[in-house]
Scaffold this motif. Sequence first.
Motif, PDB file in Angstrom:
ATOM      1  N   GLY A  83     -95.624  99.701  81.848  1.00  0.00           N
ATOM      2  CA  GLY A  83     -96.322  98.977  82.904  1.00  0.00           C
ATOM      3  C   GLY A  83     -95.768  97.576  83.086  1.00  0.00           C
ATOM      4  N   VAL A  84     -95.550  96.876  81.954  1.00  0.00           N
ATOM      5  CA  VAL A  84     -95.016  95.517  82.050  1.00  0.00           C
ATOM      6  C   VAL A  84     -93.650  95.541  82.732  1.00  0.00           C
ATOM      7  N   GLY A  85     -92.833  96.522  82.361  1.00  0.00           N
ATOM      8  CA  GLY A  85     -91.515  96.659  82.995  1.00  0.00           C
ATOM      9  C   GLY A  85     -91.651  96.866  84.496  1.00  0.00           C
ATOM     10  N   SER A  86     -92.591  97.704  84.895  1.00  0.00           N
ATOM     11  CA  SER A  86     -92.780  97.978  86.317  1.00  0.00           C
ATOM     12  C   SER A  86     -93.176  96.719  87.077  1.00  0.00           C
ATOM     13  N   TYR A  87     -94.192  96.015  86.524  1.00  0.00           N
ATOM     14  CA  TYR A  87     -94.655  94.814  87.213  1.00  0.00           C
ATOM     15  C   TYR A  87     -93.533  93.789  87.317  1.00  0.00           C
ATOM     16  N   THR A  88     -92.782  93.616  86.211  1.00  0.00           N
ATOM     17  CA  THR A  88     -91.707  92.628  86.246  1.00  0.00           C
ATOM     18  C   THR A  88     -90.676  92.999  87.295  1.00  0.00           C
ATOM     19  N   ALA A  89     -90.341  94.292  87.359  1.00  0.00           N
ATOM     20  CA  ALA A  89     -89.319  94.712  88.318  1.00  0.00           C
ATOM     21  C   ALA A  89     -89.772  94.422  89.744  1.00  0.00           C
ATOM     22  N   VAL A  90     -91.041  94.708  90.043  1.00  0.00           N
ATOM     23  CA  VAL A  90     -91.516  94.445  91.403  1.00  0.00           C
ATOM     24  C   VAL A  90     -91.504  92.951  91.683  1.00  0.00           C
ATOM     25  N   TRP A  91     -91.880  92.152  90.671  1.00  0.00           N
ATOM     26  CA  TRP A  91     -91.803  90.702  90.867  1.00  0.00           C
ATOM     27  C   TRP A  91     -90.364  90.257  91.059  1.00  0.00           C
TER      28      TRP A  91
ATOM     29  N   ALA B 148     -86.898  93.019  83.677  1.00  0.00           N
ATOM     30  CA  ALA B 148     -87.881  93.912  83.064  1.00  0.00           C
ATOM     31  C   ALA B 148     -87.578  94.106  81.585  1.00  0.00           C
ATOM     32  N   ILE B 149     -86.293  94.245  81.257  1.00  0.00           N
ATOM     33  CA  ILE B 149     -85.941  94.454  79.852  1.00  0.00           C
ATOM     34  C   ILE B 149     -86.333  93.232  79.027  1.00  0.00           C
ATOM     35  N   VAL B 150     -86.018  92.051  79.566  1.00  0.00           N
ATOM     36  CA  VAL B 150     -86.315  90.832  78.816  1.00  0.00           C
ATOM     37  C   VAL B 150     -87.824  90.667  78.634  1.00  0.00           C
ATOM     38  N   THR B 151     -88.575  90.810  79.709  1.00  0.00           N
ATOM     39  CA  THR B 151     -90.031  90.601  79.608  1.00  0.00           C
ATOM     40  C   THR B 151     -90.668  91.614  78.672  1.00  0.00           C
TER      41      THR B 151
ATOM     42  N   SER C  48     -87.432  99.565  71.222  1.00  0.00           N
ATOM     43  CA  SER C  48     -88.179 100.661  71.825  1.00  0.00           C
ATOM     44  C   SER C  48     -88.980 100.188  73.037  1.00  0.00           C
ATOM     45  N   GLY C  49     -89.566  98.984  72.917  1.00  0.00           N
ATOM     46  CA  GLY C  49     -90.285  98.408  74.049  1.00  0.00           C
ATOM     47  C   GLY C  49     -89.364  98.132  75.221  1.00  0.00           C
ATOM     48  N   MET C  50     -88.114  97.699  74.910  1.00  0.00           N
ATOM     49  CA  MET C  50     -87.157  97.429  75.985  1.00  0.00           C
ATOM     50  C   MET C  50     -86.795  98.714  76.734  1.00  0.00           C
ATOM     51  N   TYR C  51     -86.623  99.789  75.985  1.00  0.00           N
ATOM     52  CA  TYR C  51     -86.359 101.081  76.634  1.00  0.00           C
ATOM     53  C   TYR C  51     -87.489 101.406  77.601  1.00  0.00           C
ATOM     54  N   ALA C  52     -88.724 101.229  77.115  1.00  0.00           N
ATOM     55  CA  ALA C  52     -89.881 101.544  77.957  1.00  0.00           C
ATOM     56  C   ALA C  52     -89.901 100.643  79.181  1.00  0.00           C
ATOM     57  N   GLY C  53     -89.602  99.359  78.975  1.00  0.00           N
ATOM     58  CA  GLY C  53     -89.589  98.421  80.093  1.00  0.00           C
ATOM     59  C   GLY C  53     -88.547  98.804  81.121  1.00  0.00           C
ATOM     60  N   LEU C  54     -87.366  99.193  80.625  1.00  0.00           N
ATOM     61  CA  LEU C  54     -86.305  99.619  81.543  1.00  0.00           C
ATOM     62  C   LEU C  54     -86.746 100.857  82.320  1.00  0.00           C
TER      63      LEU C  54
END
Lengths: 342, 377
Positions: free
Chosen positions: B71-79, B95-98, B236-242
Amino acid sequence: MDVILLQLLNGLDKGGAYALIALGLTLIFGTLGVVNFAHGALFMLGAFCAVTFNKFLSLEKVVLDPTKTTAWGTPMEVRTPYVEAYLGDFGAWVLNYSVPMSILLAIPVMLIIGFAMERGLIKHFYNRPHADQILVTFGLAIVLQEIIKSIYGANPIPQLAPSAVSGAADVGAFLGFDPGVIVYPFWRMVYLGFAGLVIAAVFAFLQFTTFGMVVRAGMADRETVGLLGINIERRFTIVFAIAAVVAGVAGVMYTPILPPDYHIGMDFLVLSFVVVVVGGMGSLPGAVAAGFLLGILQSFASMNEVKAILPGIDQIIIYLVAVVILLVRPRGLLGRKGVMES
Amino acid sequence: MTSNPTPTRDLAVFVIFAAAVLTMPIWLAPIGAAYPDLLQKFAIYGLFATGFNLLFGLTGYLSFGHAAFLGVGSYTAVWGFKLLGMNPVPAAAMAIVTSGLFAWLIGYVSLRRSGIYFSILTLAFAQMSYNLAYSVLTPITNGETGLRVLQSDPRIFDTAAQSGGPLVSTLFGIEMSGYPGFYFCATFLILGFLVAQRIFRSPFGTMLRAVKSNQNRMNYTGLNPRPYTLAVFVISGMYAGLAGALLCITDPLAGAERMQWTASGEVVLMTILGGVGTLLGPILGAGIIKYFENIFSAFNEHILQDIFSFLPEALQGPVVSISGLFVGEGWHLTLGVLFMIIVILLPGGIMEGVGRITSMVKGGSRKKHQHQTAPAE
C-alpha cells in the motif's frame, strides 16, 4: 465526570466481547498449544445461530383477509409467524426473546462444531510449527466465512433485542447526575452481565471441579499428567469445545449490538489476538483483564476531546498499546513465566 | 533445485526463467491467460511473493502485515506521478525508498520479538496503517475514494503534450498499459528474481538460514542476528513497495483496501502454495492464484451447465449448484479449501510435490530434500 462514566460504560460491553473471545483463545492456547486463527469464525458462527433461529421462528403464514382491502383494492394479506399461529401468546413471547433463546440452539451447535474441528483438524497440528497452525486455521476461517456468505449473503442482518430491554436506561439520573446525560442501552447492560456470568462460569469450572483441576494440571505440565495415567488429550478436546461455545454465545448475544455479517469474526479476531498478547499468552485472568482494559481504552480514545488532541487515535489505540506492551513487558500484563517467551 | 546449487546451474535456471517470463504471452495463450492485464498481475504478484519469501522462506519470520508495504508503495507511486510527472521510473524509485524506510521503522520494532509475537506485531502495524489511511491520513491517501492522478496536478517534468494527454504512465512515449506495461513489470520481476537468487546463494543468505534453523546457537557463536533479519525485512519491504508501485504504473489508482490484512494473507498463501523457501515456488504460486482467481470468478451458472452437460439430468442439477458455490462470488471458498489442503498435505507447496514426483520417477534412489517451515524461536 459524567462523560468519563459514559465512556467507561461504553467500553465495557465491547470489552466484554473481546474478553470472551480472548478467554477462548487463551484456553485453547494454554491447553492444546495451538494458535487458533479460526476463533473469530466461531464467534461469527454463533452470531449466525441467532440469525438462523430467528429466521426459523419468523417463518410466516400468509392469509388473505377478504374483509379488508389494501390501497390497491386487492384483499389484504395478513402475515402471522407460524409459532404465533400455533402457540399463541407463548409463540409471540418466544419470537420476542429470539436472541437470548437462540443460546439454547448455539450451545449444542457450537459444541459439535468445536468437537469436530478439534478431532478432524486441529489434532493433526499439535506437533507442527506455530506458523502451520496459524495458516491452516486461517484457511479454515476463510472457508467458514465464505460458506456463511453463500447462505446468508454479504449484508449485515440486524437482530432485535427483546422489547423489554430494547430501550435505554438513564443511568446518570440513577447515580445522581443530571437526567439525560448518561443514557445507556439496556441490552448492553445485559451483555455486560452475561459476559461476566460466562467468565465466572468458566473460571468456576476450572477452579472448583475435578475436571477443571486436571485441565489446569495439564496446562502446567502436560507430560506428568499423562504419566499419571490420565488421558489428557480427551479432556483438552472438551476444553476446545467449551472455548468454541464461549465464542459462540458471545456472538449470539452481540447480534443486537452489531448486526452480524460474514466477516464480523475476522474483525474481532485481529483485536482479540492483540488482547491475548497484551494480557499475556496463556494467562486466563490476563485475557479477561486486557479485554476490558482495551475495550475501555478504545472508547475513551473515541471521545471528541481526545481526538481533537490526537487525531485518529481511536483507530489505532489498541494496536499502539499492544506494541508498547510487547516491547516493554514481553510476557504481557499477567503472562506466566516460560509460556511462549522469545 | 536447492540440493546442489552450482553457479552454472543457477545461471541456467536464471536464463530459462527469464526466457519463460518474456515468452509468457506465447505459451500461456492455449490456457486463455495471455492477455496483458492478467500477465501484468502475474509479474507484479510474483515479485511481491518473491520478496515475501526472502523474509519468510529464509528466516522463518511469518509477517502478517506485508500488504502495508504494498500500500505504501502504491501511494508513493501515485504521489510520484502527481508531483513529478507520468514517468514510471522515478515513481518506482520513490516507492522503493519510501517503503524501505517504512519497513525499516516497522522492522526495527517488530524484530525485537519472534514467533507468533512477530506475526501479531506486524499485523498490528499493518492494521494501524490501514485504519489511518482510511481516517486521519485522508489528505494524503484520499480515504475511501482512493488516490488518483488529476489533470490539475503539478507534474513538473511532464511535457506539454503529456500534460494534456490521458493520465496513464508513459516511458519514452510508450504507454505503460497492455503489453508494454507487462514487459515493464516483467523486467522488474526478472531483476527481482536475480537479486533473490544472489541473496539465496550469498553468505548473507546462509546467515539468514542460520537464524531460521537455530537462533540460540547463532547467538552463542557470537553473532547478532538482528542486523541480518532487519536487512532482509527492509529488502522484503522494498520488493513489496516496488510491486505496489507497479500496480499503480499499470493502473494509476491507489486504495487503502490493498493494505488490509486479508491482502497480507493472500501473499502468504501464494508463497505457501508455490513452496516456501524455494526460488521459483512463490512466483508459481502467485501465477496460479491470480490465474484461477480470474478464471473462477468469471464462471457463472450457464458456463457450469455447459461443462456438466455430459451428466444425466438428475445429477446435473445438484452438481451445478454445488460447484456453483466454489466459483464466481465464491472464489474465496475455493481459495480457502485449497489453502487448507496444501498446508495439511503438502507443507512444502507445489515445489515439494514436483520434487517428490521427480524423485519417484528417478526410482527414489536420491534422498528427498525437505523444506521445513519452522518458525524462528
